[in-house]
Design a protein around this motif. Structure first.
Motif: not given
Lengths: 155, 298
Positions: A83-93, A134-146
């Motif tokens: 699982i890969e996480f990415f959190v984006d705190c946007s400037a308008l938050a 060899q192979q697996c699922w990768i879950l990309y979780v992207d969170a956008l803080v509005m």
């Protein structure tokens, strides 16, 4: 990473009122110590993801999208997916996030989330494995803080 | 861009009981150029346009727009609740949600030892013992300075430092101007509706004499916290009542209803059928404010 979300001085009397109240299991707004605030949760908000959700907790607004892709597992954990996480705190938050100021908090939250989800009781990563090694699922979780007022982690 | 065609002819029909004229930024107020432009308006291509969202007010030939949401503008005699943010040599700077910090002079407070005591150097050195940063006070606006900042005073028994309770911050335009802003409600809780939007909810201190002693009580030993003084602890029922009232005030704010003792009392009575923590839900907020809505429209 110390991040002051809401800074407000309190008088000693207010402080003692709140702490004594918490000792009696009644917070300032009448909730008990383990009661949640009112929140709204919508799913399926982002169309081009495998799954998504939006949560509104009293002016804190976070949108999350999950995409699943096939890739290679980590060499040290061949039986588990990722699982890969990415959190984006946007400037308008928040005014504090102008420019690139929000990146620090975003990285901190992403790191904390990945630590939490390493625990196999949270989510069974072994079920994400297709061919071990060899192979697996990768879950990309992207969170956008509005919009953010508090309780980012909780949301 | 095309401007909205809704024009309001400001003429002789404007009286106190007439309809309220709401405008949004960009709305044309009038095309008659004989009027003087007040706050919240500007002239563009021969038309008077509103620059803020609010209500049009006309005084003879002066037109201005009073915004619905703005910082607190103080007037003499207003009751305010403020928080000390700075301690200077002979005065305190108080946060009252206005454009500039308000000022409370050392000579404007009631010191223990009598009202007419002269302020000495000793008082200046002990200024932090009276009020320090973070303390909450209730005060009255004594004077509005030329730059717009307010001078406060607490020269009455009912004003002074606030002890145990909760502060709720609401828009200042929702607090109705009344004769009395200190209300002791029937449920055993006292509420101070500051004109600046700071609402203080606390248990009632029964004895009036005792109330005077508690305000500005100096700590028993130098450096000791003034919290451990002989204030009786808040009971669980009082806490519940205070929390319920706090949620009622927030519900009224959410529904944009004016705050005064009648609306608060009605909302409190309607809220009895719910649990305190359920009062935070939007549908419950709508339900409990229905009876208060009819009173608050005036």
């Amino acid at each position: 990473v110390l991040f002051k979300m809401a800074y407000r001085t309190l008088s000693d009397h207010e402080r003692s009122y709140i702490t004594r109240g918490v000792q009696e299991d009644i917070r300032a707004d009448g909730r008990g110590c383990i009661d949640y605030r009112h929140f709204e949760l919508c799913t399926g908000v982002v169309s081009n993801t495998s799954g998504s959700a939006e949560i509104k907790l009293e002016r804190t607004n976070i949108t999350v999208g999950v995409k699943a892709e096939i890739g290679n597992p980590l060499p040290l954990q061949p039986n588990r997916g990722r699982i890969e996480f990415f959190v984006d705190c946007s400037a308008l938050a928040s005014p504090e996030f102008q420019g690139r100021e929000g990146e620090g908090l975003g990285q901190h939250l992403a790191y904390r989330l990945s630590e939490i989800y390493q625990n196999s009781r949270c989510i069974d990563l072994e079920s994400l494995s297709i061919i071990p090694g060899q192979q697996c699922w990768i879950l990309y979780v992207d969170a956008l803080v509005m919009e953010i007022i508090f309780c980012c982690m909780e949301s | 861009a095309k401007r909205p065609k809704r024009e309001i002819t400001v003429g002789s029909q404007v009286s106190i009981r007439s309809k309220v004229h709401y405008v949004a930024p960009g709305d044309v107020i009038t095309t008659d150029i004989g009027f003087m432009r007040g706050h919240g308006t500007y002239l563009y291509e021969g038309e008077l346009i509103a620059s803020v969202a609010g209500i049009v007010e006309r005084v003879n030939r002066l037109i201005c727009v009073r915004p619905l949401k703005s910082r607190y503008n103080g007037e003499i005699g207003d009751v305010v609740v403020g928080r000390i943010i700075e301690v200077q040599q002979k005065r305190w700077k108080v946060e009252t949600n206005s454009r500039l910090d308000s000022v409370l002079q050392l000579s404007s407070i009631n010191l223990p030892g009598g009202v007419l005591r002269r302020r000495s150097i000793q008082d200046e050195l002990m200024i932090r013992d009276y009020l320090k940063e973070g303390d909450l006070i209730s005060a009255e606006v004594q004077h509005v300075n030329t730059d717009g900042s307010l001078s406060l005073h607490t020269r009455s028994m009912k004003y002074g430092k606030l002890t145990e309770g909760t502060l709720v911050i609401v828009p200042s335009s929702l607090v109705k101007r009344c004769k009395n802003h200190f209300h002791n409600l029937l449920c055993g809780v006292s509420i101070i509706l500051g004109n600046n939007g700071f609402v203080w909810i606390s248990p009632i201190v029964i004895d009036d004499n005792q109330q005077y002693v508690l305000r500005f009580q100096l700590p028993s030993a130098p450096g000791a916290s003034s919290v451990e003084s002989n204030i009786k602890p808040v009971t669980r029922d009082e806490r519940e009542t205070i929390s319920r009232l706090r949620n009622c005030v927030l519900a009224l704010t959410h529904q944009k209803i004016m705050l005064f003792d009648t609306t608060i009392q009605y909302t409190y009575d309607s809220s009895q059928k719910y649990e305190v923590k359920d009062l935070l839900k939007p549908e419950v907020m709508e339900d409990i404010t229905t009876s208060a809505r009819h009173v608050g429209i005036d």
